[in-house]
Design a protein around this motif. Structure first.
Motif, short mmCIF file in Angstrom:
data_model
loop_
_atom_site.label_atom_id
_atom_site.label_comp_id
_atom_site.label_asym_id
_atom_site.label_seq_id
_atom_site.Cartn_x
_atom_site.Cartn_y
_atom_site.Cartn_z
N GLU A 83 54.32 65.56 -9.23
CA GLU A 83 54.63 66.97 -9.42
C GLU A 83 56.02 67.14 -10.02
O GLU A 83 56.22 67.97 -10.93
N ARG A 87 55.87 66.36 -13.66
CA ARG A 87 55.10 67.35 -14.43
C ARG A 87 55.89 68.64 -14.65
O ARG A 87 55.85 69.23 -15.73
N GLN A 108 50.84 75.39 -10.54
CA GLN A 108 51.88 74.75 -11.33
C GLN A 108 51.88 75.28 -12.77
O GLN A 108 52.94 75.57 -13.34
N ASP A 109 50.68 75.42 -13.33
CA ASP A 109 50.56 75.95 -14.69
C ASP A 109 51.12 77.37 -14.78
O ASP A 109 51.80 77.72 -15.75
N LYS A 120 46.56 73.56 -6.75
CA LYS A 120 47.94 73.15 -7.02
C LYS A 120 48.22 73.13 -8.52
O LYS A 120 49.23 73.64 -8.99
N LYS A 121 47.30 72.53 -9.28
CA LYS A 121 47.49 72.44 -10.74
C LYS A 121 47.51 73.83 -11.35
O LYS A 121 48.33 74.12 -12.24
N ASP A 141 44.14 69.95 -4.78
CA ASP A 141 44.61 69.48 -6.09
C ASP A 141 44.35 70.48 -7.21
O ASP A 141 45.22 70.71 -8.07
N GLN A 142 43.15 71.09 -7.24
CA GLN A 142 42.82 72.01 -8.32
C GLN A 142 43.68 73.27 -8.25
O GLN A 142 44.24 73.72 -9.26
#
Length: 204
Positions: A187, A190, A164-165, A160-161, A157-158
């Protein structure tokens, strides 16, 4: 601008898709087997529709009864689900494969923060690091559009974020059409400027 109007007979149904995207992130969202990856492959030239048209930046990539534009001449970046890095090449060599200009690569490496990885091999880096390398490699060709096939699905999760950023930050600078496939609705919400729901080869 990427314009798509294609038809293709598949085993279980006929793919029949029409949409246009501009300088935005469009997410193809839907169940497995809905036709999402086939759409990406048609745009990239890995497979061809049975009929229709695909136009990118006023260049016709595919049109019925015309010879399709070759994959290497489409100027499209493609980030595969498994990243498809060359295992026998260092990160540096992977990125430089097909690059347009050294200055651009240096800028991308700096933005994504992978300077310390350049002399390592894919087997020596983590999944998140591979994802960043593959994204830089796809952008190093200075594409007119970017295709992403579930690029973050195998990341924690971390990570991935963070990835994504980075994608959103690069898109703010790049401003090219990006089409991303995902099964993750959170996702999709977002990242997507638009969510295109696909089921059984149709937009719903």
């Amino acid at each position: 601008m990427l314009s798509l109007n294609i038809q293709k007979k598949l085993k279980a149904y006929e793919l029949d898709i029409k949409f246009e995207i501009d300088e935005e992130i469009a997410v193809l969202f839907g169940p497995s087997g809905a036709g999402k990856t086939t759409i990406l492959n048609c745009i990239a030239g890995l497979t061809n529709p049975d009929s229709g048209t695909i136009i990118l930046s006023e260049q016709t990539l595919f049109q019925s009864r015309m010879k399709p534009v070759a994959i290497q001449k489409r100027n499209i970046g493609y980030l595969f689900q498994d990243y498809a890095l060359f295992p026998h090449m260092t990160v540096r060599k992977n990125i430089e494969y097909g690059m347009k200009e050294k200055e651009l690569v240096d800028q991308l490496v700096d933005v994504v923060g992978i300077e310390k990885l350049l002399d390592r091999y894919p087997r020596e880096i983590s999944g998140g690091e591979k994802q960043r390398v593959a994204l830089v490699r796809a952008l190093a060709t200075r594409p007119e559009a970017l295709l992403l096939d579930e690029p973050f699905s195998s990341l924690d999760d971390q990570t991935k974020k963070e990835c994504q950023d980075e994608l959103m930050r690069l898109h703010d600078v790049w401003k090219i059409p990006i089409i991303m496939v995902t099964h993750d609705y959170e996702e999709a919400e977002r990242l997507g400027d638009r969510i295109l729901r696909i089921d059984q080869g149709k937009l719903i």
